[in-house]
Write a protein that holds these residues in place. Structure first.
Motif, PDB file in Angstrom:
ATOM      1  N   TYR A   1       2.023  -3.867  -8.207  1.00 34.25           N
ATOM      2  CA  TYR A   1       2.902  -3.527  -7.291  1.00 34.25           C
ATOM      3  C   TYR A   1       2.477  -2.556  -5.939  1.00 34.25           C
ATOM      4  CZ  TYR A   1       6.709  -6.732  -8.624  1.00 34.25           C
ATOM      5  OH  TYR A   1       7.203  -7.723  -8.958  1.00 34.25           O
ATOM      6  N   CYS A   2       1.761  -1.562  -6.639  1.00 35.16           N
ATOM      7  CA  CYS A   2       1.164  -0.599  -5.740  1.00 35.16           C
ATOM      8  C   CYS A   2       0.429  -1.280  -4.640  1.00 35.16           C
ATOM      9  CB  CYS A   2       0.533   0.499  -6.201  1.00 35.16           C
ATOM     10  SG  CYS A   2       1.933   1.626  -6.988  1.00 35.16           S
TER      11      CYS A   2
ATOM     12  N   PRO B   1      12.398   1.201   2.944  1.00 34.50           N
ATOM     13  CA  PRO B   1      12.994   2.245   2.067  1.00 34.50           C
ATOM     14  C   PRO B   1      11.622   3.521   1.999  1.00 34.50           C
ATOM     15  CG  PRO B   1      12.897   0.124   0.790  1.00 34.50           C
ATOM     16  CD  PRO B   1      12.439   0.156   2.247  1.00 34.50           C
ATOM     17  N   TRP B   2      12.303   4.523   1.715  1.00 33.56           N
ATOM     18  CA  TRP B   2      11.348   5.982   2.018  1.00 33.56           C
ATOM     19  C   TRP B   2      10.167   5.597   1.112  1.00 33.56           C
ATOM     20  CZ3 TRP B   2      10.665   8.708  -2.387  1.00 33.56           C
ATOM     21  CH2 TRP B   2      11.688   8.392  -3.632  1.00 33.56           C
ATOM     22  N   PHE B   3      10.432   5.241  -0.192  1.00 31.29           N
ATOM     23  CA  PHE B   3       9.259   5.128  -1.006  1.00 31.29           C
ATOM     24  C   PHE B   3       8.276   3.972  -0.945  1.00 31.29           C
ATOM     25  CE2 PHE B   3      11.022   1.484  -3.106  1.00 31.29           C
ATOM     26  CZ  PHE B   3      12.310   1.887  -3.167  1.00 31.29           C
ATOM     27  N   TRP B   4       8.411   3.290   0.205  1.00 30.59           N
ATOM     28  CA  TRP B   4       7.504   2.347   0.668  1.00 30.59           C
ATOM     29  C   TRP B   4       6.758   2.910   1.762  1.00 30.59           C
ATOM     30  CZ3 TRP B   4       6.338  -3.085   0.611  1.00 30.59           C
ATOM     31  CH2 TRP B   4       6.660  -3.759  -0.452  1.00 30.59           C
TER      32      TRP B   4
ATOM     33  N   PHE C   1      -4.012   3.225   3.523  1.00 31.73           N
ATOM     34  CA  PHE C   1      -4.801   2.757   2.150  1.00 31.73           C
ATOM     35  C   PHE C   1      -5.376   3.819   1.031  1.00 31.73           C
ATOM     36  CE2 PHE C   1      -8.710   0.604   0.407  1.00 31.73           C
ATOM     37  CZ  PHE C   1      -7.809  -0.370  -0.507  1.00 31.73           C
ATOM     38  N   PRO C   2      -5.955   4.752   1.471  1.00 27.50           N
ATOM     39  CA  PRO C   2      -6.442   5.635   0.532  1.00 27.50           C
ATOM     40  C   PRO C   2      -5.178   6.169  -0.409  1.00 27.50           C
ATOM     41  CG  PRO C   2      -7.474   6.225   2.453  1.00 27.50           C
ATOM     42  CD  PRO C   2      -6.240   5.281   2.910  1.00 27.50           C
ATOM     43  N   LEU C   3      -4.173   6.590   0.330  1.00 27.44           N
ATOM     44  CA  LEU C   3      -3.008   7.207  -0.417  1.00 27.44           C
ATOM     45  C   LEU C   3      -2.345   6.070  -1.498  1.00 27.44           C
ATOM     46  CD1 LEU C   3      -1.312   9.648  -0.609  1.00 27.44           C
ATOM     47  CD2 LEU C   3       0.407   8.585   0.984  1.00 27.44           C
ATOM     48  N   THR C   4      -2.530   4.739  -0.989  1.00 27.59           N
ATOM     49  CA  THR C   4      -2.027   3.510  -1.885  1.00 27.59           C
ATOM     50  C   THR C   4      -3.153   3.555  -3.069  1.00 27.59           C
ATOM     51  OG1 THR C   4      -1.237   2.176   0.009  1.00 27.59           O
ATOM     52  CG2 THR C   4      -1.732   1.060  -2.037  1.00 27.59           C
ATOM     53  N   LEU C   5      -4.458   3.744  -3.068  1.00 28.89           N
ATOM     54  CA  LEU C   5      -5.206   3.744  -3.989  1.00 28.89           C
ATOM     55  C   LEU C   5      -4.777   4.746  -5.058  1.00 28.89           C
ATOM     56  CD1 LEU C   5      -8.951   2.561  -2.754  1.00 28.89           C
ATOM     57  CD2 LEU C   5      -7.282   1.497  -4.103  1.00 28.89           C
ATOM     58  N   ALA C   6      -4.810   5.977  -4.434  1.00 28.19           N
ATOM     59  CA  ALA C   6      -4.242   7.144  -5.340  1.00 28.19           C
ATOM     60  C   ALA C   6      -3.218   6.760  -6.099  1.00 28.19           C
ATOM     61  CB  ALA C   6      -4.161   8.227  -4.542  1.00 28.19           C
TER      62      ALA C   6
ATOM     63  N   TRP D   1      13.971  -4.105  -2.635  1.00 26.72           N
ATOM     64  CA  TRP D   1      12.964  -3.487  -2.670  1.00 26.72           C
ATOM     65  C   TRP D   1      11.753  -3.812  -3.304  1.00 26.72           C
ATOM     66  CZ3 TRP D   1      16.418   0.995  -5.182  1.00 26.72           C
ATOM     67  CH2 TRP D   1      17.504   1.320  -4.160  1.00 26.72           C
ATOM     68  N   THR D   2      11.900  -5.008  -4.173  1.00 23.92           N
ATOM     69  CA  THR D   2      10.691  -5.371  -4.732  1.00 23.92           C
ATOM     70  C   THR D   2      10.535  -6.897  -4.596  1.00 23.92           C
ATOM     71  OG1 THR D   2      12.163  -5.962  -6.699  1.00 23.92           O
ATOM     72  CG2 THR D   2      11.010  -3.825  -6.593  1.00 23.92           C
ATOM     73  N   GLY D   3      11.196  -7.684  -3.837  1.00 26.02           N
ATOM     74  CA  GLY D   3      11.083  -9.055  -3.738  1.00 26.02           C
ATOM     75  C   GLY D   3      11.736  -9.761  -4.782  1.00 26.02           C
TER      76      GLY D   3
END
Lengths: 317, 371
Positions: B60-61, B104-107, B113-118, B166-168
Motif C-alpha cells: 500500500y505504501c 488526507p494528511w497521512f498521504w 519517493f525516498p520517504l516512501t521507500l523508507a 482513504w484506501t480505495g
C-alpha cells in the motif's frame, strides 16, 4: 473522529428508547452468543483439551446444517405429517453425521499430528477446502434453508417496544442445554475423567489402563458432533451455504482463546461479552467499526492476560 | 542456490514470454513472505498467520506513491483543460469518487519517493516491533500468537475495505503505470515488466543471502535453540523476547519489500490480497517448500502458485481438492516439504540445495512448536 462518534452515539435517543434498544440488541446479542457458544463448545473440547487447532470446525457445523436441510426437504416431499416433529431428529442426525466424519478424519490424519499442534492448523485448513468444495459440488453454491416447524416461528411480544423471536429463544435454550451436557460429560462422567487423565499425562493414563488412542478419537469426534448440532440449531436463524462455516471460524477461535482454552466458564464469559459488545455497539456505530473495536480490545486483553479470562488450574505435564 | 539463480535469471527469461514472465514475477513477490516465514516460523518457531499484513502495508505504501504520481500525470496531460481532467487536480481518482476534496494528511509523505521507500520498510517494521514487544514480553506464543495475528489481519482488512476514501475500498489502488516517469507496466522487450522481474529476482537473492547470514550466525543458532527449548535459553540469561522481536521485525521488513515489488509487478494493490486467506497461503508456500529451507520457500511459492493458476484454469472444480490434499499430505507425510524430499532422495543434491543449519534442527520437536 471515531472517538467522537463513540461518545456521541447515545445522542438523540430518549431514556426509554435507549432501554428498549438495549433490550432488543441485547437479545439479538443473545442469539449471537448462542451461536458462538455452540460452536465454541466443540472447539473448547478439541482445542482446549487436545490442543488440536481444527480450522475445519466451521465445515463440521455446515455438515450439521446440511443434514438438517436434507431431512427437512425429505419431510416436505414424502412425509408432511412428520414436519412438525422432525427438528429434534434432525439435530440427532446432524450430531451423528458430524460425529462420524470427525471419527474418520481423526483416523485419517489428525492422529499423526498430536505432537505438532501448529501443523494441525495447516492440515485441517486443507480439509476445510476439500469439504467446502464437496458441499459446492453436491448442494450447489446457492444458499439452502430448512423449512421450520410452526412452533419455531413467530415472536413473543414482551412489551410494546420489545419483540423477542421464538427461534432466538430456541437457539438460546439449545446452547444452554448443550453447555450443561458438555459440563456433565467432562466434569462428572467416567468418560470425562478418562479424557482429562489422558490430556494431563498420557503415559500415566495409559499405565492405569485407559485406552488413550480410543479416548483421543472419541474426544475429537465428539467435538465435531457438537459442531454438527450447532449447525442444526443454526438453520433456525439463517440459511446454509458451502462457506457458511468459515464465516464463524475466526470468531470462534477468538472466543475460545479469549475465554482461556479448556475452561468452560471462560468460554461462556468470552462468548457472552463479545456477542453483547458486538450487538450493542453495532446499533450505534457501523458494524465494521464495532468489530474493529472489539477485536482490538480482545487483542489488548490477551496481551495482558495471555492465558485468557479464566485460567484452568490444571498442572501441565 | 546456483540452480535457482540459473532458473530465475537465465532459463525463465529466455523461455517465457513477457506475460508468463510477469506471472512469475508476481509469484516471486509472494516468495519474500515465504522466506520471511522460514526465518520466523521454521527457525524461530513463531507462526504468524498475519504475515500478509506486513506484505500488504508495504504494498500500500508503494501504491500510494505511484497513485499520486498517476494523479499528477493526469493533471499534467490535461494541462489548461482542467475540466476534462475528470478528477480534482492531483488527487487520486477514488478519493474524488468518495467526495474527498483534500489529500488526507497521512498521504503527504508519499509524494516523496525516498520517504516512501523508507516508510515502506518502517511502517511494517514498527508495527511488527510493537506487536513483538507486546506479545513476546508477555510470553504469548504458539497457537495464541497465531490466532492473535489472524485477528490483526482481519482488523486490517476491515479497515482497508471500509475506509474507501482513504484506501480505495474493496477495489484497492489501481491504474499504476509509472515510477518517477519510468513506464514499468510497458511489456516491450527489455523495458518495463522484464526489468521489474529482474529487480524482483535480485531482491530475492538479497533476502536469501541475508537470511543465510542470520541463520549461520550465532543468532541463528540461538533461534533454533529457543524454538526447541525456550525456557532453557531464557535460564541461560538470554533475553528471549528481544531475539524473537528482532527476527519478527526482519521478517516483517522482508515481507514489506515483497509487497512493494508486487505492486510494481502488477500495477495495483487491493485489500483482497491482505485478507486471512492469502496469509494462510503464504504459510502453505513455506510449508510446501520446506519450512527449514530458504531456497525451498521460493520453490514452494512457485510450485503452489503455478499449480494454482494452471489447475484452476484446466480443472476448476478439482483444484480445491488438489490443494487441500497437498496441505494434508505435506503436513502429515512431508513436514520438511520439497526441500526435505529432495534431501532424502539424493543426499548430495540435498546438500547443494540447502546448506543452512539443516544439521542442528532437521525437524522442530513437537512440544517446542506448540507451547
Amino acid at each position: 473522529m471515531e472517538l467522537l462518534a463513540f461518545i456521541s452515539m447515545f445522542e438523540g435517543y430518549t431514556g426509554e428508547e435507549i432501554r428498549a434498544i438495549f433490550i432488543m440488541q441485547g437479545f439479538s446479542g443473545l442469539s449471537m452468543f448462542s451461536v458462538f457458544l455452540l460452536m465454541a463448545l466443540g472447539l473448547a473440547i478439541i482445542f482446549g483439551q487436545m490442543k488440536v487447532i481444527n480450522m475445519a470446525h466451521g465445515e463440521f457445523l455446515t455438515i450439521g446444517a446440511y443434514t438438517t436441510v436434507f431431512i427437512s426437504d425429505w419431510a416436505v416431499e414424502s412425509a408432511p405429517g412428520f414436519l412438525p416433529y422432525y427438528f429434534p431428529f434432525a439435530m440427532l442426525a446432524a450430531f451423528g453425521v458430524a460425529f462420524l466424519m470427525g471419527y474418520l478424519v481423526e483416523i485419517g490424519f489428525i492422529r499423526f499430528l498430536y505432537k505438532r499442534p501448529l501443523d494441525t492448523l495447516l492440515a485441517t485448513w486443507g480439509l476445510s477446502m476439500i469439504l467446502q468444495q464437496i458441499f459446492r459440488l453436491t448442494f450447489g453454491a446457492r444458499e439452502d434453508s430448512a423449512v421450520m416447524p410452526d412452533w419455531l416461528m413467530g415472536s413473543w411480544a414482551a412489551s410494546d417496544m420489545v419483540d423477542i423471536p421464538i427461534n432466538g429463544m430456541f437457539l438460546l435454550g439449545t446452547s444452554i442445554f448443550m453447555t450443561v451436557l458438555v459440563w456433565l460429560l467432562m466434569a462428572r462422567s467416567r468418560w470425562g475423567l478418562r479424557v482429562r487423565a489422558t490430556v494431563q499425562n498420557r503415559e500415566m493414563a495409559a499405565a492405569t489402563g485407559i485406552n488413550t488412542k480410543r479416548t483421543d478419537r472419541m474426544t475429537f469426534a465428539l467435538g465435531c458432533g457438537i459442531a454438527g448440532i450447532a449447525g442444526a440449531a443454526f438453520t433456525t436463524i439463517g440459511s446454509v451455504s458451502p462457506s457458511a462455516g468459515s464465516l464463524y471460524i475466526v470468531d470462534t477461535f477468538i472466543v475460545v482463546v479469549f475465554g482461556g482454552a479448556g475452561s468452560l466458564i471462560g468460554t461462556i464469559l468470552a462468548a457472552f461479552s463479545i456477542a453483547q459488545a458486538q450487538s450493542i455497539l453495532e446499533f450505534f456505530l457501523d458494524g465494521v467499526l464495532a468489530k474493529v473495536f472489539i477485536l482490538l480490545t480482545v487483542v489488548g486483553i490477551l496481551m495482558l492476560r495471555p492465558q485468557g479470562l479464566v485460567v484452568s488450574k490444571i498442572r501441565k505435564p | 542456490m546456483l540452480v535457482l539463480a540459473a532458473l530465475l535469471l537465465i532459463i525463465f527469461p529466455i523461455f517465457l514470454d513477457t506475460f508468463r514472465l510477469n506471472l512469475m514475477g508476481r509469484y516471486l513477490s509472494l516468495a519474500f513472505v515465504a522466506i520471511a516465514l522460514v526465518l520466523c516460523w521454521g527457525y524461530g518457531g513463531i507462526l504468524s498467520l498475519g504475515q500478509g499484513v506486513f506484505w500488504g502495508l508495504g504494498g500500500y505504501c508503494m501504491a500510494a506513491f505511484l497513485k499520486l504520481e498517476a494523479a499528477r500525470n493526469i493533471a499534467n496531460e490535461a494541462g489548461t483543460d482542467q475540466i476534462n481532467a475528470l478528477t480534482t487536480v492531483g488527487l487520486p481518482d477514488f478519493m474524488d469518487w468518495n467526495q474527498i476534496t483534500e489529500l488526507p494528511w497521512f498521504w503527504y509523505p508519499f509524494k516523496n519517493f525516498p520517504l516512501t521507500l523508507a516508510l515502506m520498510f518502517l511502517i511494517p517494521t514498527v508495527l511488527a516491533y510493537i506487536i513483538g514487544v507486546a506479545m513476546f514480553k508477555r510470553r504469548v506464543s504458539g497457537v495464541y500468537f497465531a490466532i492473535i495475528t489472524q485477528a490483526l489481519c482481519w482488523i486490517m482488512e476491515l479497515l482497508f475495505v471500509t475506509r474507501q476514501g482513504w484506501t480505495g475500498g474493496i477495489n484497492g489502488i489501481t491504474d499504476l503505470r509509472t515510477l518517477l516517469g519510468w513506464d514499468f507496466m510497458n511489456g516491450e522487450h527489455w523495458t518495463g515488466q522484464r526489468l521489474v522481474y529482474f529487480i524482483t529476482v535480485i531482491m530475492i537473492g538479497v533476502c536469501i543471502i541475508l537470511g543465510r547470514l542470520i541463520l549461520t550466525s550465532k543468532l541463528g543458532k540461538l533461534l533454533v535453540a529457543l524454538r526447541d527449548t525456550e525456557d532453557r535459553v531464557r535460564f541461560s540469561g538470554y533475553d528471549v523476547a528481544s531475539f524473537k522481536t528482532f527476527i519478527f521485525c526482519i521478517a516483517a521488513a522482508m515481507s514489506a519489500l515483497g509487497g512493494g515489488l508486487f505492486v510494481m509487478n502488477v500495477g495495483f494493490m487491493s485489500p483482497k490480497l491482505v485478507t486471512i486467506e492469502p496469509s494462510i497461503y503464504m504459510v502453505i508456500f513455506c510449508a510446501v517448500g520446506g519450512r527449514m529451507s530458504l531456497i525451498g520457500a521460493v520453490y514452494g511459492t512457485l510450485v503452489v502458485s503455478y499449480g494454482r493458476t494452471y489447475f484452476s484454469e484446466q480443472f476448476p472444480e478439482l483444484w480445491l481438492f488438489a490443494l487441500g490434499g497437498v496441505f494434508i499430505l505435506v503436513t502429515v507425510i512431508f513436514p520438511k516439504g520439497l526441500a526435505g524430499i529432495v534431501e532424502s532422495a539424493t543426499p548430495w543434491l540435498g546438500k547443494v540445495f540447502s546448506k543452512t543449519g539443516e544439521q542442528q534442527g532437521s525437524q522442530p520437536p513437537a512440544e517446542a512448536v506448540g507451547t
